[in-house]
Design a protein around this motif. Structure first.
Motif, PDB file in Angstrom:
ATOM      1  N   ALA A 178      34.256  56.772 -28.468  1.00  0.00           N
ATOM      2  CA  ALA A 178      32.801  57.478 -28.017  1.00  0.00           C
ATOM      3  C   ALA A 178      31.850  56.660 -28.120  1.00  0.00           C
ATOM      4  O   ALA A 178      31.054  56.609 -27.213  1.00  0.00           O
ATOM      5  CB  ALA A 178      32.762  58.663 -28.611  1.00  0.00           C
ATOM      6  N   ASP A 179      31.744  55.672 -29.205  1.00  0.00           N
ATOM      7  CA  ASP A 179      30.687  54.756 -29.178  1.00  0.00           C
ATOM      8  C   ASP A 179      30.590  53.496 -28.632  1.00  0.00           C
ATOM      9  O   ASP A 179      29.772  52.433 -28.773  1.00  0.00           O
ATOM     10  CB  ASP A 179      30.037  54.391 -30.674  1.00  0.00           C
ATOM     11  CG  ASP A 179      29.175  56.020 -31.335  1.00  0.00           C
ATOM     12  OD1 ASP A 179      28.756  56.511 -30.319  1.00  0.00           O
ATOM     13  OD2 ASP A 179      29.013  55.976 -32.639  1.00  0.00           O
ATOM     14  N   ALA A 180      31.899  53.248 -28.206  1.00  0.00           N
ATOM     15  CA  ALA A 180      32.250  51.778 -27.558  1.00  0.00           C
ATOM     16  C   ALA A 180      31.496  51.634 -26.249  1.00  0.00           C
ATOM     17  O   ALA A 180      31.079  52.527 -25.888  1.00  0.00           O
ATOM     18  CB  ALA A 180      33.853  51.796 -27.166  1.00  0.00           C
ATOM     19  N   GLY A 181      31.146  49.905 -26.079  1.00  0.00           N
ATOM     20  CA  GLY A 181      30.466  49.792 -24.970  1.00  0.00           C
ATOM     21  C   GLY A 181      29.068  49.315 -25.157  1.00  0.00           C
ATOM     22  O   GLY A 181      29.103  48.629 -26.485  1.00  0.00           O
ATOM     23  N   ASP A 182      28.121  49.130 -24.604  1.00  0.00           N
ATOM     24  CA  ASP A 182      26.874  48.571 -24.645  1.00  0.00           C
ATOM     25  C   ASP A 182      25.800  49.383 -25.244  1.00  0.00           C
ATOM     26  O   ASP A 182      25.782  50.559 -24.915  1.00  0.00           O
ATOM     27  CB  ASP A 182      26.269  47.935 -23.608  1.00  0.00           C
ATOM     28  CG  ASP A 182      27.390  46.975 -22.951  1.00  0.00           C
ATOM     29  OD1 ASP A 182      28.471  46.556 -23.601  1.00  0.00           O
ATOM     30  OD2 ASP A 182      27.264  46.471 -21.669  1.00  0.00           O
ATOM     31  N   SER A 183      24.967  48.831 -26.141  1.00  0.00           N
ATOM     32  CA  SER A 183      23.816  49.394 -26.605  1.00  0.00           C
ATOM     33  C   SER A 183      22.458  48.587 -26.921  1.00  0.00           C
ATOM     34  O   SER A 183      22.877  47.371 -27.046  1.00  0.00           O
ATOM     35  CB  SER A 183      23.831  50.405 -27.725  1.00  0.00           C
ATOM     36  OG  SER A 183      24.089  49.635 -28.842  1.00  0.00           O
ATOM     37  N   LEU A 184      21.590  48.762 -26.725  1.00  0.00           N
ATOM     38  CA  LEU A 184      19.893  47.957 -26.747  1.00  0.00           C
ATOM     39  C   LEU A 184      19.093  48.754 -27.816  1.00  0.00           C
ATOM     40  O   LEU A 184      18.811  49.710 -27.736  1.00  0.00           O
ATOM     41  CB  LEU A 184      19.478  47.834 -25.427  1.00  0.00           C
ATOM     42  CG  LEU A 184      18.205  47.075 -25.650  1.00  0.00           C
ATOM     43  CD1 LEU A 184      18.659  45.397 -25.898  1.00  0.00           C
ATOM     44  CD2 LEU A 184      17.270  46.905 -24.149  1.00  0.00           C
ATOM     45  N   LYS A 185      19.084  47.988 -28.995  1.00  0.00           N
ATOM     46  CA  LYS A 185      18.157  48.117 -29.978  1.00  0.00           C
ATOM     47  C   LYS A 185      16.903  47.347 -29.983  1.00  0.00           C
ATOM     48  O   LYS A 185      17.076  46.087 -30.015  1.00  0.00           O
ATOM     49  CB  LYS A 185      18.920  48.200 -31.313  1.00  0.00           C
ATOM     50  CG  LYS A 185      18.031  48.779 -32.625  1.00  0.00           C
ATOM     51  CD  LYS A 185      18.781  48.768 -33.940  1.00  0.00           C
ATOM     52  CE  LYS A 185      19.014  47.115 -34.399  1.00  0.00           C
ATOM     53  NZ  LYS A 185      19.206  47.093 -35.819  1.00  0.00           N
ATOM     54  N   SER A 186      15.794  48.008 -29.887  1.00  0.00           N
ATOM     55  CA  SER A 186      14.469  47.532 -29.937  1.00  0.00           C
ATOM     56  C   SER A 186      13.856  47.936 -31.339  1.00  0.00           C
ATOM     57  O   SER A 186      13.436  49.172 -31.345  1.00  0.00           O
ATOM     58  CB  SER A 186      13.622  47.667 -28.646  1.00  0.00           C
ATOM     59  OG  SER A 186      12.291  47.156 -28.900  1.00  0.00           O
ATOM     60  N   SER A 187      13.547  47.007 -32.268  1.00  0.00           N
ATOM     61  CA  SER A 187      13.026  47.724 -33.617  1.00  0.00           C
ATOM     62  C   SER A 187      12.301  46.580 -34.205  1.00  0.00           C
ATOM     63  O   SER A 187      11.908  45.803 -33.791  1.00  0.00           O
ATOM     64  CB  SER A 187      14.175  47.965 -34.554  1.00  0.00           C
ATOM     65  OG  SER A 187      14.818  46.570 -35.001  1.00  0.00           O
ATOM     66  N   ILE A 188      11.214  47.379 -35.023  1.00  0.00           N
ATOM     67  CA  ILE A 188      10.367  46.517 -36.058  1.00  0.00           C
ATOM     68  C   ILE A 188      11.010  47.044 -37.353  1.00  0.00           C
ATOM     69  O   ILE A 188      11.136  48.119 -37.730  1.00  0.00           O
ATOM     70  CB  ILE A 188       9.019  47.212 -35.790  1.00  0.00           C
ATOM     71  CG1 ILE A 188       8.498  46.644 -34.551  1.00  0.00           C
ATOM     72  CG2 ILE A 188       8.191  46.527 -36.927  1.00  0.00           C
ATOM     73  CD1 ILE A 188       7.007  47.168 -34.326  1.00  0.00           C
ATOM     74  N   THR A 189      10.953  45.993 -38.250  1.00  0.00           N
ATOM     75  CA  THR A 189      11.270  45.779 -39.632  1.00  0.00           C
ATOM     76  C   THR A 189      10.428  45.726 -40.589  1.00  0.00           C
ATOM     77  O   THR A 189      10.151  44.483 -40.350  1.00  0.00           O
ATOM     78  CB  THR A 189      13.056  45.339 -39.717  1.00  0.00           C
ATOM     79  OG1 THR A 189      13.887  45.778 -38.992  1.00  0.00           O
ATOM     80  CG2 THR A 189      13.472  45.349 -41.139  1.00  0.00           C
ATOM     81  N   TYR A 190      10.383  46.368 -41.768  1.00  0.00           N
ATOM     82  CA  TYR A 190       9.510  45.611 -42.616  1.00  0.00           C
ATOM     83  C   TYR A 190      10.237  45.416 -44.042  1.00  0.00           C
ATOM     84  O   TYR A 190      11.158  46.380 -44.314  1.00  0.00           O
ATOM     85  CB  TYR A 190       8.271  46.529 -43.062  1.00  0.00           C
ATOM     86  CG  TYR A 190       7.575  46.295 -44.155  1.00  0.00           C
ATOM     87  CD1 TYR A 190       6.841  45.313 -44.497  1.00  0.00           C
ATOM     88  CD2 TYR A 190       7.851  46.993 -45.393  1.00  0.00           C
ATOM     89  CE1 TYR A 190       6.234  44.696 -45.416  1.00  0.00           C
ATOM     90  CE2 TYR A 190       6.985  46.813 -46.680  1.00  0.00           C
ATOM     91  CZ  TYR A 190       6.189  45.597 -46.729  1.00  0.00           C
ATOM     92  OH  TYR A 190       5.522  45.454 -47.936  1.00  0.00           O
TER      93      TYR A 190
END
Length: 497
Positions: free
Chosen positions: A237-249
């Motif tokens: 169900a989670d297979a395929g593409d995804s795009l994550k845009s994030s800020i990490t501290y």
């Protein structure tokens, strides 16, 4: 007369530390490719100290030490090349007869501007072979470009390039730009993950206490691919593409006394505190995942005095605690809108030879068939007792250990399904009230009942590059669907629970 700051010169300075002093000239020899503007940032505080009317010889030496430390932290000079000479300057004694005017000379040697390397590296749960190229001091401002390629036991291939430079000549504040591409096998969840992305990172360190901070922005295209025929419905169900845009501290406070330890990877006293917070997809951030994710880690070690045993015997007790929470968020600036459930490549995994020993990699927490699908809330802890092996002594990196550890990993069970998807057109979306109730329920479940537990004994070898463990583990408490590991287990890494 020129006085190098060696043992004899240091004693002379200590005997005259309260003598009024001023700096007439500061010179640096050997910095052939380094810009004057960078060096001005390093030596400006030294010159300002020397121009103070109340300056003493002790103040000058303290400022020299600070400047030398900054030069060292730039990473562009050979460590053992530093030499500092203090000379009495020629002067008109009728002007300031009570003050000593000084000429300061620094001798340094620049490191090679190009370095090529290859070797092996060890991270938690993985060993790898790598090749890299590093260009140093590219424009004369301590800039560094590093290009790295590696392949490992789980990583099919990984490539990254990092360009970093100090801000305003301060070696404790660096800005870095990074690009990356990797392909990693995830056998505990029957798939392979490909990552392609880029980011910016600002790192800074407190010179007085060594605390480090880092804030980074990254945009990463992730692919769940290479599914095995046995892959579970959750993974598919989670297979395929995804795009994550994030800020990490990231905040790190390392108070381990590694200098007095047999190896930097086997500290015998002190503590380490690390906290990582990530915000993805919310507010101006883009992408198709939105969540906040926080992890906290605390590790301690202390010598264990036993009756009739010297405190320096090498016997020590250590402990660790790790906790994490992933909270789904709505997209945009709305805090009350609906959110998407977490994906398998964002959830936590728990279990393995470097965190909860006695369980397979990803062996704790929710499973779908044979696949470990991860969780949104976890807590894990452990304690270990270390003894030097007979005839080795406390300075040996070899230890015998007795340990016990455990943990819980829980997934959010979203309630209020009748409200899912209202006004969003997506049946998977969960309203904010259901997310809050799910998180509260998961935290309560985390604290209820015994955690999954294991205990065992083993051998530890602390190499400076990594720590090796060979343990015999016995699972004591294990929940349905979890995968224990009774018997021998090998762990290689730099951070253990």
């Amino acid at each position: 007369m020129s006085t190098p700051i060696d043992a004899q010169g240091l004693q002379t300075i200590l005997d005259n530390s309260l003598t009024p002093a001023a700096i007439r000239v500061v010179e640096l020899h050997g910095a052939r490719y380094t810009r004057r503007s960078l060096l001005d940032h390093i030596f400006k505080p030294l010159v300002e100290t020397g121009s103070n009317p109340n300056c003493t010889l002790g103040d000058v030496v303290s400022s020299i030490s600070t400047a030398q430390a900054k030069l060292s932290r730039l990473g562009i000079f050979v460590e053992d090349s530093f030499r500092v000479f203090i000379s009495d300057a020629r002067k008109d004694v009728s002007v300031h007869p009570e003050r000593t005017d000084l000429d300061i000379a620094f001798n340094v040697k620049e490191r090679s501007r190009l370095a090529l390397g290859a070797g092996t590296d060890f991270g938690n749960t993985e060993g790898s072979a790598y090749t890299n190229a590093e260009l140093r001091n590219i424009f004369g401002g301590a800039e560094t470009l590093t290009v790295n390629a590696r392949t490992g036991t789980r990583t099919r291939s990984a490539y990254n390039a990092i360009f970093s430079a100090p801000i305003n000549g301060n070696p404790d504040i660096r800005l870095a730009a990074e690009t990356q591409r990797s392909s990693t096998q995830k056998p505990w969840a029957s798939h392979e993950e490909n990552l392609t992305g880029a980011g910016l990172r600002l790192d800074w360190q407190k010179a007085d206490n060594g605390d480090t901070h880092s804030i980074a922005y990254s945009s990463i295209w992730r692919q769940i691919t290479g599914l095995l025929p046995s892959a579970s419905p959750t993974v598919r169900a989670d297979a395929g593409d995804s795009l994550k845009s994030s800020i990490t501290y990231t905040f790190t406070r390392d108070r381990f006394n590694r200098a007095a330890a047999p190896s930097p990877t086997l500290p015998q006293s002190g503590y380490l505190l690390r906290a990582v917070s990530e915000l993805a997809g919310w507010g101006p951030l883009q992408g198709d995942v939105s969540f906040s994710k926080t992890e906290v880690e605390l590790s301690t070690a202390s010598p264990l005095p036993l009756p009739g045993v010297k405190p320096t015997s090498g016997i020590s007790i250590g402990g660790g605690l790790r906790m994490g929470l992933l909270y789904p968020l709505p997209f945009g600036f709305n805090l009350t809108g609906s959110a998407m459930p977490s994906r398998i490549n964002d959830r936590f995994q728990l279990g393995g030879p470097t965190d909860v020993r006695g369980f397979k990699l990803g062996g704790l927490g929710p499973h779908d068939g044979a696949d470990s699908v991860g969780g949104d809330v976890y807590a894990a802890g452990g304690v270990n007792l270390l003894f030097p092996l007979p005839r080795t002594g406390p300075d040996s990196p070899l230890r015998f250990q007795v340990f016990a550890n455990g943990g819980r990993l829980v997934a959010l069970k979203h309630k209020g399904k009748s409200k899912q998807g209202q006004g969003d057109g997506d049946p998977l979306r969960i309203d904010s009230g259901a997310v809050r109730r799910s998180v509260s329920s998961a935290v309560s479940e985390l604290a209820s009942g015994l955690p999954s537990l294991a205990a065992g004994v083993g051998l530890v070898y602390a190499h400076p590059a990594a720590r090796f463990e060979l343990n015999f583990s016995l699972p004591l408490v294990m929940r349905r669907g979890e995968e224990g590991r009774k018997g021998l287990q090998v762990g290689v890494g730099i951070s253990f629970l």
